[in-house]
Motif scaffolding. Structure first.
Motif, PDB file in Angstrom:
ATOM      1  N   UNK A  50       0.886  -1.122  -0.144  1.00 12.23           N
ATOM      2  CA  UNK A  50      -0.285  -0.077   0.112  1.00 12.23           C
ATOM      3  C   UNK A  50       0.767   1.261  -0.011  1.00 12.23           C
ATOM      4  N   UNK A  51       1.513   1.517  -1.239  1.00  9.01           N
ATOM      5  CA  UNK A  51       2.255   2.813  -1.283  1.00  9.01           C
ATOM      6  C   UNK A  51       3.443   2.766  -0.743  1.00  9.01           C
ATOM      7  N   UNK A  52       3.978   1.552  -0.591  1.00  4.70           N
ATOM      8  CA  UNK A  52       5.527   1.488   0.047  1.00  4.70           C
ATOM      9  C   UNK A  52       6.790   1.980  -1.241  1.00  4.70           C
ATOM     10  N   UNK A  53       7.546   2.700  -0.498  1.00  2.33           N
ATOM     11  CA  UNK A  53       8.633   3.129  -1.454  1.00  2.33           C
ATOM     12  C   UNK A  53       9.721   2.514  -1.146  1.00  2.33           C
ATOM     13  N   UNK A  54       9.918   2.323   0.203  1.00  2.35           N
ATOM     14  CA  UNK A  54      11.397   1.829   0.730  1.00  2.35           C
ATOM     15  C   UNK A  54      11.253   0.721   1.540  1.00  2.35           C
ATOM     16  N   UNK A  55      11.701  -0.419   1.176  1.00  6.35           N
ATOM     17  CA  UNK A  55      11.307  -1.690   1.764  1.00  6.35           C
ATOM     18  C   UNK A  55      11.894  -1.778   3.303  1.00  6.35           C
ATOM     19  N   UNK A  56      13.233  -1.273   3.271  1.00  3.53           N
ATOM     20  CA  UNK A  56      13.885  -1.406   4.764  1.00  3.53           C
ATOM     21  C   UNK A  56      13.079  -0.220   5.791  1.00  3.53           C
ATOM     22  N   UNK A  57      12.781   0.923   5.300  1.00  4.92           N
ATOM     23  CA  UNK A  57      12.411   2.139   6.135  1.00  4.92           C
ATOM     24  C   UNK A  57      10.878   1.723   6.504  1.00  4.92           C
ATOM     25  N   UNK A 100       2.530  11.188  -1.818  1.00  4.19           N
ATOM     26  CA  UNK A 100       1.512  11.927  -1.037  1.00  4.19           C
ATOM     27  C   UNK A 100       0.993  11.301   0.326  1.00  4.19           C
ATOM     28  N   UNK A 101       1.030  12.051   1.326  1.00  8.10           N
ATOM     29  CA  UNK A 101       1.103  11.658   2.567  1.00  8.10           C
ATOM     30  C   UNK A 101       2.014  10.530   2.959  1.00  8.10           C
ATOM     31  N   UNK A 102       3.207  10.534   2.327  1.00  9.37           N
ATOM     32  CA  UNK A 102       4.313   9.619   2.688  1.00  9.37           C
ATOM     33  C   UNK A 102       4.142   8.392   2.153  1.00  9.37           C
ATOM     34  N   UNK A 103       3.177   8.151   1.141  1.00  9.79           N
ATOM     35  CA  UNK A 103       3.058   7.020   0.238  1.00  9.79           C
ATOM     36  C   UNK A 103       2.933   7.370  -1.204  1.00  9.79           C
ATOM     37  N   UNK A 104       3.415   6.493  -1.946  1.00 10.05           N
ATOM     38  CA  UNK A 104       3.491   6.356  -3.421  1.00 10.05           C
ATOM     39  C   UNK A 104       2.055   6.730  -3.715  1.00 10.05           C
ATOM     40  N   UNK A 105       1.919   7.759  -4.628  1.00 12.10           N
ATOM     41  CA  UNK A 105       0.583   8.159  -5.068  1.00 12.10           C
ATOM     42  C   UNK A 105       0.263   7.949  -6.566  1.00 12.10           C
ATOM     43  N   UNK A 106       1.503   8.067  -7.226  1.00 11.10           N
ATOM     44  CA  UNK A 106       1.489   8.165  -8.743  1.00 11.10           C
ATOM     45  C   UNK A 106       2.919   7.622  -9.250  1.00 11.10           C
ATOM     46  N   UNK A 107       2.720   6.839 -10.209  1.00 13.80           N
ATOM     47  CA  UNK A 107       4.142   6.146 -10.779  1.00 13.80           C
ATOM     48  C   UNK A 107       4.172   6.498 -12.560  1.00 13.80           C
ATOM     49  N   UNK A 108       5.337   7.060 -12.837  1.00 19.30           N
ATOM     50  CA  UNK A 108       5.344   7.458 -14.140  1.00 19.30           C
ATOM     51  C   UNK A 108       6.345   6.671 -14.633  1.00 19.30           C
ATOM     52  N   UNK A 109       6.408   6.078 -15.719  1.00 14.98           N
ATOM     53  CA  UNK A 109       7.633   5.379 -16.336  1.00 14.98           C
ATOM     54  C   UNK A 109       8.053   6.155 -17.564  1.00 14.98           C
ATOM     55  N   UNK A 110       9.675   6.238 -17.479  1.00  8.84           N
ATOM     56  CA  UNK A 110      10.181   7.048 -18.446  1.00  8.84           C
ATOM     57  C   UNK A 110      10.199   6.161 -19.948  1.00  8.84           C
ATOM     58  N   UNK A 111       9.957   6.858 -20.862  1.00  9.36           N
ATOM     59  CA  UNK A 111      10.336   6.369 -22.495  1.00  9.36           C
ATOM     60  C   UNK A 111      11.426   6.559 -22.557  1.00  9.36           C
ATOM     61  N   UNK A 112      12.213   5.342 -23.314  1.00  6.53           N
ATOM     62  CA  UNK A 112      13.509   5.519 -23.659  1.00  6.53           C
ATOM     63  C   UNK A 112      13.979   6.564 -24.595  1.00  6.53           C
ATOM     64  N   UNK A 113      12.930   7.016 -25.533  1.00  7.78           N
ATOM     65  CA  UNK A 113      12.921   7.755 -26.645  1.00  7.78           C
ATOM     66  C   UNK A 113      13.175   9.143 -26.239  1.00  7.78           C
ATOM     67  N   UNK A 114      12.929   9.569 -24.613  1.00  6.25           N
ATOM     68  CA  UNK A 114      13.039  10.939 -24.367  1.00  6.25           C
ATOM     69  C   UNK A 114      14.501  11.121 -24.282  1.00  6.25           C
ATOM     70  N   UNK A 115      14.730  12.449 -24.407  1.00  5.31           N
ATOM     71  CA  UNK A 115      16.215  12.918 -24.508  1.00  5.31           C
ATOM     72  C   UNK A 115      16.832  12.653 -22.830  1.00  5.31           C
ATOM     73  N   UNK A 116      15.952  13.034 -21.842  1.00  4.35           N
ATOM     74  CA  UNK A 116      16.700  12.988 -20.481  1.00  4.35           C
ATOM     75  C   UNK A 116      16.372  11.282 -19.918  1.00  4.35           C
ATOM     76  N   UNK A 117      16.142  10.689 -20.805  1.00  5.41           N
ATOM     77  CA  UNK A 117      15.807   9.089 -20.150  1.00  5.41           C
ATOM     78  C   UNK A 117      17.097   8.582 -19.566  1.00  5.41           C
ATOM     79  N   UNK A 118      17.494   8.088 -18.427  1.00  2.00           N
ATOM     80  CA  UNK A 118      18.734   7.604 -17.981  1.00  2.00           C
ATOM     81  C   UNK A 118      19.063   6.340 -18.772  1.00  2.00           C
ATOM     82  N   UNK A 119      20.182   6.135 -19.034  1.00  2.00           N
ATOM     83  CA  UNK A 119      20.872   5.097 -19.524  1.00  2.00           C
ATOM     84  C   UNK A 119      21.097   3.796 -18.320  1.00  2.00           C
TER      85      UNK A 119
END
Length: 568
Positions: free
Chosen positions: A315-322, A509-528
């Protein structure tokens, strides 16, 4: 006399004032071990508030003005010695394990790196060991991954064990790489690749872990979560399982990495960031610290969702250890760290400063996630204390530069006492600062030396690690750089409430993940690449990032109010 001289001598006199003396001698000794620092901070606050109070302290400062320098110096030395004692205790615990292993070898147990008791290596004992499932969430493929995975699946654990490599999709480069490795060992180990799909309610790593739990063998008693950059020792799984069997009250067993810098300043910043925290994991037993790279837990805790471990993560977990540490604290469950749970962590040979910056962003972003109000309060206190002490660590060195520059100008120009009153006390502060800095570096060197020796003994078949490659001048520079950048990163994380990690942008939002966006590789700023292991995120090998850290930092600041349009 020039205006520069006037300003320089004025600053030098200001930095010799009682408060500045207190600040310079005391604050610089507070290294980045945030949990220990928070404990000291809270303890001091309680003494002042419950004892005589701030106003009492202020009145005594005014009364004892003449003796203030001595008092502050004494207090700073006590704090410095307290930290030095922490390093010494950590080194003692690790060194005690080394001595025990050497003693066992002298008594004829040449397999002491697997167990101190040679009787535990008998077949009759090994066949009764509980089943363990090792779950490794993967993302990308880098220069050290194949070696790390080999060290994991070639464990000398004598009981039934299965290895689950969990990937997001078959398009991940890790899928094909680990599939070939499993095919190589298919007749010797029980290992398979699990495709988890995309996460929708939590981080991808947590999603992969939970899918692995759903797939694990029904008879598994323990589940061991490992990061794919962990290099296991042959006896690591057996040592962790042995402790779990001895004490069923253990909720989580954890360990900690020994960073192996690759030579770049960014890699030394990672090493410097992690090293102080190793004190909290070198207890040889109970600890309040938890590292997500190595966590052994009871499998039934996940099957039955005890203490809400599954729901809390999903339910909105971002960090497993925390998240798990918060659950452990809320239910007063036991976390332990055995002395042998220290693992070599080689950093990428091309780990540049930009990737270090994004890793630091990820670390500060963790403090924005929480599960309960108590957890939120603790994170806020940690955020405030860490930011204050980080810049407080750097400030005395800036003051020391002013003192040295003023002294050089005064003696080179040969000013007369009538022209300028110069306070030579600044050089005394510089001397004290230099001595304490040397002590701190020596303490870090000693603990690193012992951990390197322990890792070499725990993996006698592996290439031996060495301290010869460590550049201690870069370690000192990394201390200043990392402490200066931490508050910048922390405030960036606080106001953006988003982070791009391995091509995925998470919003809180309120300490939990509320939204996830996946980067498209075609974007110039996409990390390799991912940020520490230099792992390729896509099927084809990309080119190393060419941008400098300064351009990365300036771009990040420019994106402050537009987190959706850019990627770090």
């Amino acid at each position: 006399m020039s205006s520069l001289d006037l300003i320089l001598f004025f600053l030098s006199r200001v930095f010799c004032s009682p408060f500045a003396v207190f600040f310079q001698i005391q604050v610089f000794a507070w290294q980045i071990n945030v949990n220990l620092l928070l404990f000291i901070q809270c303890l001091c606050a309680r003494v002042f508030v419950l004892g005589h109070g701030f106003f009492w302290l202020w009145e005594r400062i005014r009364t004892w003005h003449k003796n203030l320098n001595f008092m502050f110096a004494l207090q700073g030395c006590i704090i410095c010695l307290t930290l030095a004692l922490g390093w010494a205790c950590a080194a003692y615990v690790r060194n005690r394990e080394i001595k025990q292993m050497k003693g066992c070898m002298k008594n004829g147990n040449s397999f002491s790196f697997l167990s101190h008791d040679i009787n535990e290596l008998e077949h009759s004992y090994q066949v009764n060991l509980p089943r363990v499932t090792v779950i490794m969430p993967l993302k990308g493929f880098g220069e050290h991954n194949l070696h790390n995975w080999r060290s994991q699946i070639t464990s000398l654990y004598g009981g039934p064990i299965e290895f689950l490599f969990v990937v997001e999709s078959t398009e991940d480069p890790a899928y094909h790489a680990v599939s070939r490795l499993i095919a190589e060992f298919e007749d010797h180990v029980d290992a398979k690749v699990v495709v988890a799909g995309l996460s929708t309610t939590c981080s991808q790593k947590i999603h992969n872990q939970l899918v692995g739990v759903e797939t694990m063998h029904k008879d598994s008693k323990y589940v061991l979560f490992l990061d794919d950059d962990v290099r296991l020792h042959p006896g690591s799984v057996g040592a962790l399982t042995r402790e779990m069997e001895k004490n069923p009250e253990i909720f989580i067993q954890t360990g900690y990495p020994l960073d192996l810098p690759s030579g770049s300043l960014g890699s030394y910043c990672i090493y410097e960031y992690h090293m102080p925290c190793s004190m909290g994991f070198a207890t040889g037993g109970k600890t309040f610290f938890l590292w997500g790279g190595c966590m052994m837990m009871h499998a039934d805790d996940f099957r039955l969702d005890r203490y809400g471990v599954v729901s809390g993560l999903k339910d909105g977990g971002y960090s497993d250890d925390m998240t798990l540490a918060a659950i452990s604290g809320a239910h007063k469950r036991l976390i332990t760290s055995p002395p042998v749970a220290v693992f070599p962590h080689p950093l990428a040979s091309d780990l540049n400063f930009g990737r270090y910056w994004n890793y630091l962003r990820k670390q500060t972003f963790v403090l924005e996630s929480y599960t309960t109000n108590v957890n939120w309060i603790m994170n806020r206190a940690l955020f405030t204390t860490h930011c204050y002490l980080s810049w407080g660590f750097v400030a005395p060195y800036f003051m020391a530069m002013i003192h040295v520059a003023a002294a050089l100008r005064f003696y080179n120009k040969e000013f007369s006492p009538e022209e300028m009153t110069y306070n030579s006390g600044g050089l005394l502060l510089v001397t004290i600062l230099a001595i304490c800095t040397l002590v701190e570096l020596l303490s870090m060197w000693n603990l690193t030396r012992i951990e390197v020796q322990l890792c070499n003994m725990l993996s006698p078949e592996a290439p031996q690690l060495s301290l010869a490659s460590y550049n201690w001048s870069l370690v000192f520079i990394a201390m200043l750089v990392d402490n200066f950048l931490y508050p910048i990163s922390a405030f960036r994380s606080h106001f953006s409430q988003s982070i791009n990690w391995s091509g995925i942008r998470y919003y809180l939002k309120d300490g939990k993940i509320s939204k996830i966006e996946r980067t498209q590789r075609s974007k110039d700023m996409s990390p390799v690449f991912t940020d520490l292991g230099g792992k390729h995120l896509y099927g084809k090998k990309g080119m190393p990032t060419r941008g400098s850290f300064l351009s990365s930092l300036s771009r990040s600041l420019a994106q402050w109010h537009q987190p959706k349009k850019f990627d770090n």
